[in-house]
Enzyme design. Structure first.
Site, mmCIF file in Angstrom:
data_model
loop_
_atom_site.group_PDB
_atom_site.id
_atom_site.type_symbol
_atom_site.label_atom_id
_atom_site.label_comp_id
_atom_site.label_asym_id
_atom_site.label_seq_id
_atom_site.Cartn_x
_atom_site.Cartn_y
_atom_site.Cartn_z
ATOM 1 N N CYS A 1 31.617 67.066 32.044
ATOM 2 C CA CYS A 1 32.748 66.753 31.480
ATOM 3 C C CYS A 1 32.933 67.438 30.251
ATOM 4 O O CYS A 1 32.167 68.260 29.597
ATOM 5 C CB CYS A 1 32.621 65.321 31.031
ATOM 6 S SG CYS A 1 31.278 65.041 29.559
ATOM 7 N N ALA B 1 31.887 33.728 56.349
ATOM 8 C CA ALA B 1 32.449 34.462 57.597
ATOM 9 C C ALA B 1 34.135 34.564 57.275
ATOM 10 O O ALA B 1 34.625 35.558 57.647
ATOM 11 C CB ALA B 1 32.246 33.653 58.820
ATOM 12 N N CYS C 1 29.863 67.375 27.422
ATOM 13 C CA CYS C 1 28.824 68.032 28.068
ATOM 14 C C CYS C 1 28.700 69.671 28.184
ATOM 15 O O CYS C 1 27.617 70.265 27.827
ATOM 16 C CB CYS C 1 28.369 67.509 29.204
ATOM 17 S SG CYS C 1 27.729 65.821 29.322
ATOM 18 N N ASP D 1 25.939 26.657 50.040
ATOM 19 C CA ASP D 1 24.644 27.327 49.889
ATOM 20 C C ASP D 1 24.285 27.331 48.589
ATOM 21 O O ASP D 1 23.062 27.303 48.215
ATOM 22 C CB ASP D 1 24.556 28.493 50.612
ATOM 23 C CG ASP D 1 24.909 28.644 52.026
ATOM 24 O OD1 ASP D 1 24.684 27.597 52.654
ATOM 25 O OD2 ASP D 1 25.287 29.809 52.670
ATOM 26 N N GLU E 1 23.056 65.894 31.956
ATOM 27 C CA GLU E 1 22.985 67.371 31.561
ATOM 28 C C GLU E 1 22.287 67.521 30.278
ATOM 29 O O GLU E 1 21.420 67.882 29.866
ATOM 30 C CB GLU E 1 24.525 67.964 31.249
ATOM 31 C CG GLU E 1 25.171 68.040 32.752
ATOM 32 C CD GLU E 1 26.160 66.873 32.843
ATOM 33 O OE1 GLU E 1 25.797 65.757 32.600
ATOM 34 O OE2 GLU E 1 27.471 67.098 33.071
#
Length: 332
Positions: free
Chosen positions: A72, A264, A81, A197, A49
């Protein structure tokens, strides 16, 4: 509101634990440009804002502010804000959704109305709820939104019997998976995946890609178990415990969205616990053609057809020669 949603999407992955919010000021008086946009900065910076109001300057007077999330009204790292909106002379504020944060939750709307500003709530509600689903869940439950990423052949294989799996999907699908990482605050894998991996678990996209992330913008790397010395994923947070315990800890650390990448066993643990909010499957037009390939989940499945997990498909996208299927549980 559509422009505010687009502005919010441009900063997703860079604002946590704050929400990625977009705002647009439409001046009351005609002139060019016809609107001024703003989006939430990284923590400590201006909210959407304020950014939009700064862009508009004096032309915000008597105009309309569109914002995806309720402004807020409390002091945090930045001032409220609502105070900036009232001081700007904005006459009308259009809000997508109410902020469930206990420090806001309607207080921002009340503060604006008390200042004599007209407030409209619910414009673009469905689109904003979808965009901010991870933030909304985190504020309501304390846990992050969980995305489970899976890649497989059309017959459900993720690796050959000898363990080889690179690469099942093509370049476009793998780049899309890196964009998923860029939208996430943490990437979660098991220690077995690290041993087998040795993934880096970083966002690796070219600088011209909108989702490019530099060395200081990478998601938190999380390994379930203990990593071997010298792993490419280091430094990483090593966690033990149930999936629920892991999510509680990551939520406490301000992670709003986490990406579970496997393998997995980890995928099965999160799925079987009912903790996955969104599934993203990359399916390659390939077949292992037998029952000995490794599969998406490693663990017991449902015992009968009436216990079958059923989902809702949100999108199916073609990525090169592969398919990207996004789905969630049917009742979510």
């Amino acid at each position: 509101m559509a422009r505010a949603v687009a502005a919010a999407d441009s900063v997703r992955g860079r604002t946590s634990p704050n929400p990625w919010v977009g705002a647009v000021v439409v001046p009351a008086r005609p002139g060019a440009p016809e609107w001024f946009e703003g989006a939430t900065a990284p923590p400590g910076g201006a909210h959407a804002e304020v950014a939009a109001l700064r862009a508009a300057g004096a032309r915000a007077e008597s105009g309309t502010l569109y914002v995806t999330l309720e402004p807020c009204s409390h002091h945090g790292r930045t001032p409220p804000c609502t105070e900036a909106i009232a001081a700007s002379g904005i006459r009308r504020v259009v809000v997508g959704v109410v902020d469930p944060d206990t420090r806001v939750d309607g207080a921002g709307i009340d503060a604006l109305r008390s200042a004599g500003i007209e407030v409209v709530v619910g414009v673009g509600r469905d689109e904003v709820r979808e965009q901010l689903a991870p933030y909304l869940k985190h504020r309501r439950t304390g846990r992050p939104w969980v995305v489970l990423k899976l890649a497989a052949t059309l017959d459900g294989g993720t690796a050959a019997p000898d363990g080889t799996s690179r690469w099942i999907t093509g370049d476009e699908a793998r780049a899309d998976a890196h964009r998923l990482r860029a939208r996430s605050d943490a990437v979660v894998v098991g220690a077995g995946t690290v041993r087998d991996d040795d993934p880096a678990l970083t966002v690796r996209l070219p600088p011209e890609d909108p989702w490019f992330r530099g060395a200081d913008e990478q998601p938190l790397r999380v390994v379930l178990g203990r990593m071997p010395p010298g792993a490419a994923a280091a430094p990483a947070l090593e966690l033990e415990g149930t999936p629920g315990h892991v999510l509680d800890e990551l939520g406490r650390r301000g992670c709003v969205q986490v990406l579970v990448e496997g393998g997995a066993t980890v995928a099965h643990a999160f799925h079987a616990s009912g903790l996955v909010d969104r599934y993203v499957l990359y399916l390659a037009p390939a077949l292992f053609g037998g029952s000995d390939a490794r599969h998406l989940f490693d663990g017991p499945g449902v015992p009968s057809i009436d216990r079958l997990w059923r989902g809702t498909v949100h999108s199916v996208t073609s990525l090169g020669g592969d398919l990207r299927v996004e789905l969630s549980a049917a009742n979510s």
